[in-house]
Design an enzyme around this catalytic site. Structure first.
Site, PDB file in Angstrom:
ATOM      1  N   ASP A   1     -16.808   2.317   0.402  1.00  0.00           N
ATOM      2  CA  ASP A   1     -16.737   1.993   1.822  1.00  0.00           C
ATOM      3  C   ASP A   1     -18.100   1.873   2.493  1.00  0.00           C
ATOM      4  OD1 ASP A   1     -13.607   2.401   2.831  1.00  0.00           O
ATOM      5  OD2 ASP A   1     -14.128   3.416   0.987  1.00  0.00           O
TER       6      ASP A   1
ATOM      7  N   GLU B   1      -6.812  -4.643  -6.671  1.00  0.00           N
ATOM      8  CA  GLU B   1      -6.142  -3.390  -7.037  1.00  0.00           C
ATOM      9  C   GLU B   1      -4.680  -3.551  -7.456  1.00  0.00           C
ATOM     10  OE1 GLU B   1      -6.784  -0.578  -3.849  1.00  0.00           O
ATOM     11  OE2 GLU B   1      -8.625   0.129  -4.799  1.00  0.00           O
TER      12      GLU B   1
ATOM     13  N   LYS C   1      -3.244  -7.528  -3.148  1.00  0.00           N
ATOM     14  CA  LYS C   1      -3.151  -6.506  -2.111  1.00  0.00           C
ATOM     15  C   LYS C   1      -4.113  -6.806  -0.969  1.00  0.00           C
ATOM     16  CE  LYS C   1      -4.078  -1.546  -1.429  1.00  0.00           C
ATOM     17  NZ  LYS C   1      -4.516  -0.315  -2.106  1.00  0.00           N
ATOM     18  N   GLN C   2      -5.322  -7.247  -1.343  1.00  0.00           N
ATOM     19  CA  GLN C   2      -6.366  -7.467  -0.351  1.00  0.00           C
ATOM     20  C   GLN C   2      -7.348  -8.493  -0.908  1.00  0.00           C
ATOM     21  OE1 GLN C   2      -8.632  -3.794   0.138  1.00  0.00           O
ATOM     22  NE2 GLN C   2      -8.210  -3.267  -1.973  1.00  0.00           N
TER      23      GLN C   2
END
Length: 799
Positions: free
Chosen positions: A355, A493, A613-614
């Site tokens: 992050d 992921e 997912k992203q």
């Protein structure tokens, strides 16, 4: 509500966990959730305090296996305070609780400017009538080991006494995340309590495995008038201080609780309890603490605030508030990373992922000393990353996907699908791209700050060892003339293996390979730029043979990037997967963000489908400008022009479920750069991800720090096209009508408070007066030099 205030009206038990996360107060050293003071943890409330970097490891039985997990520890609850009226005949009313006695006019007000949480309400007692209560709390931003709570109870016509119970509660566990309920949650041992004075209670304890000492002391006083009685009663795992305070019409009862918290990880102390007792004994009274706390916040806002009109601006300021509470200037003195969920809850067990990739771009230009400290966290764990690489048969450094106290891999071996109730293998530790994120952060920090000393020392050690890892792991495929990176998991992921494969991992993840090529290229550039003596010293220190460099050069130019149907493939074979019937699943389920859980519960697997997912491939557009991305593909021998990139963006837009709060953020920035009208819908979702809890209950387990910081970066870097390179500020503003006006200030290479403002088709850059050199600003069609004390207004081309 004002632009500096967030308010929550009424008492809503179902929404308490969400409000508690969003009303968390912290100072970079520790943070306390915004729970009501009178309630202990239960099904509705979850009071908790977390100190940065305080982890503990426990073993649990899961699905017939013994697993070990390290958690950010929920520390003793300092907040606990309750009250009840006492009457002349010696009797007492019930202790007030919002769960047993419905409060009237209940309101929480979070003051972002001053960093305080104020709670006001009224409640009716059968004998005392209506009592008005105001509670104000703070976690001190100037004194990083102090917190305080003021409680004011005002009576109408009734005169009597108020009995107050102020507690330090060591009987706590890590219970914030329901799906972790089968794991061992008891981290605190050797809990002792006592009193050091008539108004001071204390508590000490240790974590069971990491053996971190915790000392806490609370001074509870009646402000203005002495209490009728006061007694501290130490008991098993709790220190209870009871005092009785007179109250009557025009004579409110005012009780101040001041708390000091230290751990054995803190500097310049002999023992945590002694430090806490010393500090609480000398702490100023509540009004003085409030003044110095508010002054510290005012200094932070002067250097950090972002000005955007309307509701978007309010949300951005809330996001910045929570970033600063987790990563404040105090963080620069700590050995901590970026916890993905802040210091606000226990999701992801408080671990450090990637992050900082979304956080450091903002911090680099406001609090570079904090960025450097966060990079130091990674550098201290470089030896562990090198040992992990050797254990895997690789050279260089293999950083863990999830990191905690010491840099070993903390990713869980099993994860629970709450929809099916099954524990499943977790292969996300194969996300080796975290190393590229660390290298990217090193480079960007040094470009933004001009910190050549860091780049040539710690930064170089990390960058070169990460490059070494990628070069050693790339396999040459003779039939293609390309190098391949096999057995990884990308940012998506959802996909961790090929359909039906016995072993996890995917081949040639495009994001992984392109960023690996970038790392290798930057490492080679750095080696060329180093002074000869430093290069030799560095090579000796990390035992790097100069003969490795030709392979780095070759791999950096010949890594394979797969394509299918004219778009960049997420990984080799992605285009061969089945297409999902998206409309059918959207019809059947109210939300398909966690499509992986839905399919697994149906006995299927998301590995079979072209579904993400992203953002994965599109993450490349988040990290690199269009020009740099084109250059990267050119270096690799691929022609990726605007048409190919836009086609790739469209392709994945239709195949992404946005099961991560980072996804909308990345898509919004990528689309804004592509000058696309639909960018705002994704930006809007990123802004509301936590305040609207779009992931369905996850915000109560901690805010999404990367997404919050990413929205700030979206304005600062995404909308301006800001890049710090070649000793200049490069700007390429993009239109986003909903965010067409904004302003912020920067710290750039010795200049404090460089103002950037866009409005009415103009970009204004103000350089404050100083002895520093002029700043060179480069736009697509011009370059200007702005001297200290000057303001330059640039008219932007019509869009």
């Amino acid at each position: 509500m004002s632009e500096w205030t967030w308010e929550y009206e009424g008492y809503d038990p179902a929404g308490e966990r969400l409000r508690e996360s969003l009303c968390t107060l912290g100072n970079g050293c520790f943070a306390t959730r915004g729970a009501v003071p009178e309630r202990r943890a239960g099904l509705v409330h979850y009071p908790a305090t977390y100190a940065a970097g305080v982890y503990n490891r426990l073993e649990s039985a899961v699905a017939g296996r013994r697993v070990v997990n390290e958690d950010l520890v929920n520390l003793p609850n300092w907040l606990l305070l309750r009250f009840r009226p006492r009457f002349a005949d010696g009797s007492a009313g019930p202790w007030f609780s919002p769960d047993t006695r419905q409060p009237l006019d209940h309101r929480h007000s979070l003051d972002l400017r001053r960093g305080t949480l104020t709670r006001t309400f009224r409640f009716r007692d059968d004998e005392a009538g209506v009592l008005e209560v105001e509670q104000v709390r703070l976690v001190h931003m100037a004194e990083p080991h102090l917190a305080a709570l003021r409680t004011v109870v005002t009576a109408g016509e009734w005169a009597g006494e108020l009995e107050v119970e102020s507690v330090l509660d060591g009987d706590v566990v890590n219970g914030n995340v329901h799906r972790y309920r089968s794991l061992d949650q008891h981290h605190l041992v050797r809990v002792r309590t006592g009193a050091s004075a008539a108004d001071v209670a204390w508590l000490s304890c240790r974590t069971s495995a990491s053996d971190i000492g915790v000392g806490m002391a609370a001074r509870t006083v009646a402000a203005g008038r002495p209490p009728t009685s006061s007694e501290v009663r130490p008991s098993h795992r709790r220190a209870v201080h009871r005092l009785v305070v007179p109250v009557g019409p025009g004579r409110p009862a005012v009780v101040d609780k001041t708390v000091a918290l230290y751990t054995s990880r803190d500097r310049a102390i002999s023992d945590p309890l002694g430090a806490a007792l010393d500090r609480v004994a000398t702490a100023a009274d509540f009004p003085a603490l409030m003044d110095s706390h508010a002054a510290a916040w005012a200094r932070l806002w002067r250097g950090a605030d972002i000005q955007v009109p309307g509701e978007a601006g309010r949300i951005l300021r809330l996001h910045l508030f929570h970033v600063l509470q987790t990563l404040s200037p105090h963080t620069a003195d700590l050995d901590v990373g970026v916890p993905a969920r802040g210091l606000h809850g226990e999701a992801y067990r408080g671990h450090v992922f990637w992050d900082e990739l979304f956080v450091l771009p903002y911090l680099n230009l406001h609090f570079p000393e904090v960025s450097r400290a966060l990079l130091d966290y990674r550098h201290r764990r470089l030896p562990q990353a090198c040992r992990a690489a050797r254990a895997a048969g690789r050279a260089g450094a293999m950083y863990p996907w999830q990191s905690g106290s010491d840099g070993r891999e903390e990713t869980q071996q099993l994860h629970l699908n709450p929809r099916s109730g099954r524990w499943l293998p977790d292969d996300s530790r194969l996300q080796h791209h975290v190393g590229s994120a660390i290298a990217y952060n090193v480079w960007q920090y040094c470009e933004a700050t001009g910190d050549t000393e860091y780049l040539h020392t710690k930064g170089a050690e990390m960058l070169l060892q990460i490059a070494r890892f990628w070069a050693d792991g790339a396999e040459f495929a003779p039939g293609t003339g390309r190098y391949r990176i096999r057995g990884v998991v990308g940012p998506d992921e959802y996909h961790d293996r090929y359909p039906g494969a016995a072993r996890p991992g995917l081949d040639d993840n495009a994001y992984t390979n392109v960023t690996a090529a970038w790392v290798l290229g930057r490492a080679l550039e750095l080696v060329r730029r180093l002074p000869a003596w430093r290069r030799q010293e560095l090579f000796e220190r990390i035992e790097l043979d100069g003969g490795e460099l030709p392979r780095w050069e070759e791999v950096s130019r010949r890594l394979r990037v797969p394509f299918h149907r004219g778009v960049i493939s997420q990984f080799d074979g992605y285009g061969d997967l089945a297409e999902l019937d998206w409309d059918a699943y959207r019809t059947r389920y109210p939300s398909i963000r966690r499509l992986d859980r839905i399919l697994e519960a149906e006995g299927d697997s998301v590995n079979r489908y072209q579904a993400s997912k992203q953002a994965d491939v599109l993450m490349l557009g988040h990290l690199f400008s269009a020009a740099e991305l084109r250059s990267l593909f050119d270096r690799l021998g691929y022609d990726v022009d605007d048409e190919v990139w836009h086609r790739t963006v469209d392709y994945y837009l239709r195949r992404t479920s946005h099961g991560s709060t980072l996804s909308g953020l990345v898509h919004g920035l990528v689309l804004a750069r592509a000058r696309r009208a639909e960018a705002w819908s994704y930006v809007h979702e990123a802004l509301e991800a936590d305040i609207a809890d779009v992931q369905g209950g996850t915000t109560g387990e901690g805010i999404h720090l990367g997404a919050m910081a990413g929205t700030l970066d979206l304005v600062q870097r995404g909308l301006t096209g800001l890049e710090t390179r070649e000793d200049a500020l490069f700007l390429d503003p993009v239109p986003l009508p909903a965010l067409s006006e904004y302003g912020f200030s920067l710290r750039y290479r010795g200049h404090w408070g460089v103002g950037v403002r866009r409005r009415s088709g103009q970009l204004e850059i103000r350089v404050p007066d100083s002895e520093e050199s002029p700043i060179r600003v480069v736009l697509a069609d011009r370059a200007v030099s702005i001297a200290p004390g000057e303001t330059c207004t640039l008219v932007l081309p019509e869009e």
